[in-house]
Structures are given as structure tokens and as C-alpha cells.
Design an enzyme around this catalytic site. Structure first.
Site, PDB file in Angstrom:
ATOM      1  N   LYS A   1      -8.202  -3.509  10.470  1.00 57.57           N
ATOM      2  CA  LYS A   1      -6.834  -3.131  10.831  1.00 57.57           C
ATOM      3  C   LYS A   1      -6.819  -2.571  12.244  1.00 57.57           C
ATOM      4  CE  LYS A   1      -4.896   0.834   9.571  1.00 57.57           C
ATOM      5  NZ  LYS A   1      -4.250   1.905   8.772  1.00 57.57           N
TER       6      LYS A   1
ATOM      7  N   GLU B   1       0.836  -1.201   0.000  1.00 57.72           N
ATOM      8  CA  GLU B   1       0.000   0.000   0.000  1.00 57.72           C
ATOM      9  C   GLU B   1       0.872   1.252   0.000  1.00 57.72           C
ATOM     10  OE1 GLU B   1      -1.467   1.739   3.892  1.00 57.72           O
ATOM     11  OE2 GLU B   1      -1.769  -0.396   4.287  1.00 57.72           O
TER      12      GLU B   1
END
Length: 208
Positions: A133, A44
Site C-alpha cells: 500500500k 476494511e
């Protein structure tokens, strides 16, 4: 395969997600190659990096057939489409932002929002999140995560992000974590591909 299927497959092969905050587009491919050489398959690029969409586009074009590329620090639903147009297939955010989650799911991308409490986790899941997350992990603990696994759906991957080191992953895995997001411990702005590869290998070894 869909983005979610690829996410599941790549996370199963290696439980690590590379967060390359501060990357410049002209060095993205070299750093991406260093990360993939260690076996990490999910990368990412935080949107608060320099020209992040250009970096995502370069990474997706070069490695899209062998890795899942996407964006982190996504705070605006409008950015979801921009990331998708650049070839990104996963959207990670630091917060439980339901408009971002819904936009991500609607676009067919993987949604992995941040959470810290059970309430935030269930809010994210109701909006369509595919993974959760735990962030910032430095403010939590493996015992807290383990307690939450008693109520969270077991099929939803729990990703631990924040302060993770190669030798601190085992307690989180034992508590129910399915993966880790690696930020400053893996990559810092301006770092060489050689150093990045070495750090990535250290994390991969830490999982064993």
C-alpha cells in the site's frame, strides 16, 4: 478459496478497497450493502473506529461469502488474531511493521502493509506481505510509483491510498497501480448509506 485467492479475484473484478473509518457497528451492514451494491468487494474497518471488531464481525457474517472483510490501521501483532477471530481476512497497516506482517501471513490472512520507499517495500515483502500500500499517496506521485515498478516484483499488487478521487486514478493506473484504497472520499463517519452508494458508484465509474 484462501483469503489471498479471494483478494486476487475481488481486486481483479474491481480495483477499489473501501476504508470505512469511523463506522459504528450498528450501521456497518447498511454501509457495507451500499458499498457492495456499487461493485466494490474489499472492505476494511480501521481499528481506530468505534468498536471495530464488532463491525468486522457483522460485515463478515453478512457479506463474507461475497466480499473480503478485514481491518485497517493494524499496529499490533496481537490484533491480527482478534481480527481473524471476528471473521476478518485482510490486514492493512499504515507502516512496514514486520511483526504484524509475519503474524498476518502465519494466520493465513492477506497482508497489505503501507510503504513509501523501495527499502520499505522490500522489507515488507521479505516478511511475507501479499500486497503493498503506497501511503500517503499525496506525498508521492505516479512517476515515483512507475520508477519503483522497475524493481518491485510485478506479481505483487500495488495499492494507492491517500487523496484518491474518481477523476485522479488514471495516471496512477498508467504508472502501474493495481488498486486504490478509498477513505474520506468514499465514507465519513455518520454518512448515510444512500450517499455512500452514490460515492462508491462515482469511483467505480472513474475506473472506466
Amino acid at each position: 478459496m484462501t483469503a489471498v485467492q479471494d483478494f486476487t479475484r475481488y481486486l481483479g473484478e474491481c480495483r477499489l478497497i473501501a476504508i470505512i473509518r469511523g463506522i459504528r457497528s450498528e450501521e456497518a451492514e447498511a454501509i457495507g450493502e451500499a458499498i457492495l451494491s456499487a461493485g466494490i468487494r474489499i472492505v476494511e474497518v480501521p481499528l481506530n473506529s468505534p468498536d471495530p471488531l464488532a463491525s468486522i464481525e457483522r460485515l463478515a457474517k453478512r457479506f463474507g461469502s461475497e466480499a473480503l472483510i478485514g481491518a485497517g490501521t493494524v499496529l499490533d501483532p496481537a490484533d491480527v488474531r482478534r481480527v481473524a477471530d471476528a471473521g476478518g481476512r485482510i490486514i492493512v497497516s499504515p507502516s512496514t511493521d514486520t511483526p504484524v506482517i509475519k503474524a498476518t501471513a502465519k494466520a493465513g490472512l492477506v497482508s497489505a502493509p503501507g510503504f513509501f520507499t523501495p527499502s520499505e517495500a522490500f522489507t515488507a515483502l521479505a516478511a511475507g506481505a501479499h500486497a503493498l500500500k503506497l501511503f500517503p499517496a499525496e506525498g508521492s506521485s505516479p512517476s515515483a510509483l512507475k520508477a519503483m515498478t522497475a524493481v518491485l516484483p510485478p506479481e505483487v499488487p500495488l495499492i494507492v491510498v491517500g487523496g484518491v478521487k474518481p477523476d485522479t486514478m488514471r495516471p496512477w493506473l498508467d504508472a502501474g497501480a493495481q488498486g486504490f484504497g478509498l477513505g474520506g472520499g468514499l465514507y465519513k463517519s455518520g454518512q448515510s448509506p444512500k450517499d455512500t452508494a452514490a460515492k462508491a458508484r462515482a469511483y467505480v465509474e472513474g475506473l472506466k
